[in-house]
Design a protein around this motif. Sequence first.
Motif, PDB file in Angstrom:
ATOM      1  N   HIS A  36      42.432 -51.363  18.674  1.00  0.00           N
ATOM      2  CA  HIS A  36      42.177 -50.208  19.533  1.00  0.00           C
ATOM      3  C   HIS A  36      40.719 -50.052  19.902  1.00  0.00           C
ATOM      4  CE1 HIS A  36      45.934 -49.469  17.363  1.00  0.00           C
ATOM      5  NE2 HIS A  36      46.321 -48.854  18.468  1.00  0.00           N
ATOM      6  N   GLU A  37      39.871 -50.823  19.302  1.00  0.00           N
ATOM      7  CA  GLU A  37      38.452 -50.711  19.624  1.00  0.00           C
ATOM      8  C   GLU A  37      37.803 -52.088  19.545  1.00  0.00           C
ATOM      9  OE1 GLU A  37      35.982 -48.806  16.562  1.00  0.00           O
ATOM     10  OE2 GLU A  37      37.823 -48.552  15.412  1.00  0.00           O
ATOM     11  N   GLU A  39      35.237 -53.423  17.927  1.00  0.00           N
ATOM     12  CA  GLU A  39      34.937 -54.057  16.642  1.00  0.00           C
ATOM     13  C   GLU A  39      36.195 -54.488  15.901  1.00  0.00           C
ATOM     14  OE1 GLU A  39      33.770 -51.159  17.634  1.00  0.00           O
ATOM     15  OE2 GLU A  39      31.582 -51.253  17.678  1.00  0.00           O
ATOM     16  N   GLU A  40      37.266 -53.740  16.075  1.00  0.00           N
ATOM     17  CA  GLU A  40      38.529 -54.123  15.426  1.00  0.00           C
ATOM     18  C   GLU A  40      39.031 -55.432  16.036  1.00  0.00           C
ATOM     19  OE1 GLU A  40      41.618 -51.211  15.794  1.00  0.00           O
ATOM     20  OE2 GLU A  40      42.884 -52.143  14.277  1.00  0.00           O
ATOM     21  N   ALA A  43      36.814 -58.255  14.791  1.00  0.00           N
ATOM     22  CA  ALA A  43      37.099 -58.614  13.396  1.00  0.00           C
ATOM     23  C   ALA A  43      38.365 -59.461  13.301  1.00  0.00           C
ATOM     24  CB  ALA A  43      37.237 -57.348  12.554  1.00  0.00           C
ATOM     25  N   LEU A  44      39.362 -59.132  14.117  1.00  0.00           N
ATOM     26  CA  LEU A  44      40.590 -59.937  14.121  1.00  0.00           C
ATOM     27  C   LEU A  44      40.319 -61.332  14.686  1.00  0.00           C
ATOM     28  CD1 LEU A  44      43.202 -57.284  15.286  1.00  0.00           C
ATOM     29  CD2 LEU A  44      43.212 -58.503  13.106  1.00  0.00           C
ATOM     30  N   ASN A  47      38.890 -63.816  12.350  1.00  0.00           N
ATOM     31  CA  ASN A  47      39.688 -64.241  11.202  1.00  0.00           C
ATOM     32  C   ASN A  47      41.058 -64.820  11.530  1.00  0.00           C
ATOM     33  OD1 ASN A  47      38.223 -63.443   8.582  1.00  0.00           O
ATOM     34  ND2 ASN A  47      37.917 -61.691   9.942  1.00  0.00           N
ATOM     35  N   ARG A  48      41.503 -64.636  12.773  1.00  0.00           N
ATOM     36  CA  ARG A  48      42.820 -65.165  13.146  1.00  0.00           C
ATOM     37  C   ARG A  48      42.704 -65.881  14.485  1.00  0.00           C
ATOM     38  NH1 ARG A  48      46.287 -59.651  11.891  1.00  0.00           N
ATOM     39  NH2 ARG A  48      45.582 -59.450   9.746  1.00  0.00           N
TER      40      ARG A  48
ATOM     41  N   GLY B   3      40.969 -45.868  17.904  1.00  0.00           N
ATOM     42  CA  GLY B   3      39.515 -45.867  17.965  1.00  0.00           C
ATOM     43  C   GLY B   3      38.772 -45.217  16.832  1.00  0.00           C
ATOM     44  N   GLU B   4      38.353 -43.986  17.065  1.00  0.00           N
ATOM     45  CA  GLU B   4      37.472 -43.298  16.123  1.00  0.00           C
ATOM     46  C   GLU B   4      38.089 -43.161  14.742  1.00  0.00           C
ATOM     47  OE1 GLU B   4      34.042 -41.687  14.886  1.00  0.00           O
ATOM     48  OE2 GLU B   4      34.455 -42.647  16.817  1.00  0.00           O
ATOM     49  N   ALA B   6      39.857 -45.218  12.994  1.00  0.00           N
ATOM     50  CA  ALA B   6      40.022 -46.398  12.140  1.00  0.00           C
ATOM     51  C   ALA B   6      39.113 -46.324  10.919  1.00  0.00           C
ATOM     52  CB  ALA B   6      39.739 -47.661  12.947  1.00  0.00           C
ATOM     53  N   LEU B   7      37.838 -46.082  11.138  1.00  0.00           N
ATOM     54  CA  LEU B   7      36.907 -46.002  10.018  1.00  0.00           C
ATOM     55  C   LEU B   7      37.252 -44.813   9.124  1.00  0.00           C
ATOM     56  CD1 LEU B   7      34.424 -47.431   8.836  1.00  0.00           C
ATOM     57  CD2 LEU B   7      33.016 -45.808  10.094  1.00  0.00           C
ATOM     58  N   ASN B  47      45.535 -53.557  10.312  1.00  0.00           N
ATOM     59  CA  ASN B  47      44.817 -54.839  10.360  1.00  0.00           C
ATOM     60  C   ASN B  47      43.866 -54.984   9.185  1.00  0.00           C
ATOM     61  OD1 ASN B  47      45.912 -55.713  12.845  1.00  0.00           O
ATOM     62  ND2 ASN B  47      44.497 -54.390  13.961  1.00  0.00           N
ATOM     63  N   PHE B  48      43.448 -53.861   8.621  1.00  0.00           N
ATOM     64  CA  PHE B  48      42.410 -53.872   7.595  1.00  0.00           C
ATOM     65  C   PHE B  48      42.952 -54.101   6.189  1.00  0.00           C
ATOM     66  CE2 PHE B  48      41.188 -51.049  11.116  1.00  0.00           C
ATOM     67  CZ  PHE B  48      40.185 -51.839  11.644  1.00  0.00           C
ATOM     68  N   GLN B  50      43.957 -56.825   5.310  1.00  0.00           N
ATOM     69  CA  GLN B  50      43.359 -58.142   5.014  1.00  0.00           C
ATOM     70  C   GLN B  50      41.848 -57.933   4.845  1.00  0.00           C
ATOM     71  OE1 GLN B  50      44.318 -61.154   7.958  1.00  0.00           O
ATOM     72  NE2 GLN B  50      42.620 -62.442   7.251  1.00  0.00           N
ATOM     73  N   ASP B  52      39.224 -59.820   4.787  1.00  0.00           N
ATOM     74  CA  ASP B  52      38.279 -60.456   5.719  1.00  0.00           C
ATOM     75  C   ASP B  52      38.127 -59.630   7.000  1.00  0.00           C
ATOM     76  OD1 ASP B  52      37.923 -62.464   3.970  1.00  0.00           O
ATOM     77  OD2 ASP B  52      39.216 -63.914   4.991  1.00  0.00           O
ATOM     78  N   VAL B  53      39.250 -59.117   7.493  1.00  0.00           N
ATOM     79  CA  VAL B  53      39.213 -58.298   8.712  1.00  0.00           C
ATOM     80  C   VAL B  53      38.520 -56.968   8.417  1.00  0.00           C
ATOM     81  CG1 VAL B  53      40.613 -57.131  10.472  1.00  0.00           C
ATOM     82  CG2 VAL B  53      41.295 -59.396   9.640  1.00  0.00           C
ATOM     83  N   GLU B  56      34.720 -57.599   8.025  1.00  0.00           N
ATOM     84  CA  GLU B  56      34.114 -58.003   9.303  1.00  0.00           C
ATOM     85  C   GLU B  56      33.963 -56.759  10.199  1.00  0.00           C
ATOM     86  OE1 GLU B  56      33.228 -61.170   9.991  1.00  0.00           O
ATOM     87  OE2 GLU B  56      32.532 -60.752  12.035  1.00  0.00           O
ATOM     88  N   TYR B  57      35.003 -55.935  10.222  1.00  0.00           N
ATOM     89  CA  TYR B  57      34.978 -54.703  11.018  1.00  0.00           C
ATOM     90  C   TYR B  57      33.860 -53.771  10.531  1.00  0.00           C
ATOM     91  CZ  TYR B  57      36.487 -50.065  12.598  1.00  0.00           C
ATOM     92  OH  TYR B  57      36.533 -48.808  13.148  1.00  0.00           O
ATOM     93  N   LEU B  60      30.533 -55.012  11.577  1.00  0.00           N
ATOM     94  CA  LEU B  60      30.307 -54.805  13.012  1.00  0.00           C
ATOM     95  C   LEU B  60      30.003 -53.341  13.313  1.00  0.00           C
ATOM     96  CD1 LEU B  60      33.168 -57.103  14.335  1.00  0.00           C
ATOM     97  CD2 LEU B  60      30.749 -57.384  14.867  1.00  0.00           C
ATOM     98  N   LYS B  61      30.603 -52.441  12.562  1.00  0.00           N
ATOM     99  CA  LYS B  61      30.324 -51.012  12.726  1.00  0.00           C
ATOM    100  C   LYS B  61      29.036 -50.605  12.010  1.00  0.00           C
ATOM    101  CE  LYS B  61      33.153 -48.452  14.450  1.00  0.00           C
ATOM    102  NZ  LYS B  61      33.302 -48.074  15.882  1.00  0.00           N
TER     103      LYS B  61
END
Lengths: 127, 250
Positions: A36-37, A39-40, A43-44, A47-48, B3-4, B6-7, B47-48, B50, B52-53, B56-57, B60-61
Amino acid sequence: MSNRPDRILIVDDEELIVLTMRKYFEGLGYRVDAAHELEEAQALLANRRYDLVICDLRLTGIGGVEGLQIVADIHQRCANTRVVLLSAFGTPEIERESYNRGADAFLHKPKSMMEIASVAMNLLDQG
Amino acid sequence: MTGESALNRILQPGGITPVYQPVVRSKNGTVETFGLECLSRGPKGSNFEQADVLFEYVRLKREESLVDRACISEALRGARMLPGALRLGINVHASTLGRDHGFINFLRKTVEAAQIDVRRLTVEIVEHAPPWDGVSFLAAIEQLRKLGAQIAVDDVGLGQSNFKMLLDVSPDYLKLDRYFVDGCAIDPRRRSVIGAIRQLAADSHAHLIAEGVEKPEDAQCLQSLGVTLMQGFLYSKPLTLDAVREYLAA
């Protein structure tokens, strides 16, 4: 050639659009992830491995062009991943820039699911 | 997960699930549990989940510090319920140590709240991005040592886990990345790299831990190279709190 179904990443900040596309493509037998954003999605992608990414140009409201960043990332990481950009605000300049950065298709909204899927499946068939 | 949020969802109670992977000492045919590395999984079904994802997220944030704190809180809250006094590895980004000036106080309070002896802790430094404040980072390392924690450098041999870091930090443990471990039994170049890092560890009075050990032949190869501390699916996958309690009771 692998028998595994193609893997698609859908990137859009509108949950309803994500849900609709996910359901449609999963119904066609594809493996589908969604982000949805920016950075998400990044990140995917780190890794994929995806065969196709369908991405909205604008992920953060007015003026955003995050889709272009995703196209550039994909072009850098995996040249075999196909990218479809969708936008309701696409100017000819942005469309040209999208192709310059490596997009395989640029679709102006509104488009029906069948139209999007037709473009997506054509790209996947090209391998 | 939109969006907002997720974190926020990652950081809300229950967003982070701790799991614990045993580190074993394998020597002369015997295998004993040496410690546990505390790992984290993001919200279930996202998605999180995992790791690694998730990380990484987070990088990036640029929210490593917030998420490091959340992961450590959850991990130590769970570890409090584990029997024995095994070593506990917790992961911290170098950027957190360099930028989050309240981190050491946070750790001290969290350890106290969990009633865990800080001397059992190994702070495993994960280094993915070079731009952190080197002076603050080294000051944080010094404070961690004063607290009584030991230091490990994670993913040695890959990415940003470079020789400068090893010299600056003088870690107690070097964690050899799985990239060099997987297939070392059949690849002389991997054995050569492992031998060199093993020597570096010995010269630095540090212990070497091999990560990602999955094949018996690789474990045997590592032992022949003098590496006895190992972690990987060959011995155990990361375990939930309940599962690690069973593992330790067995």
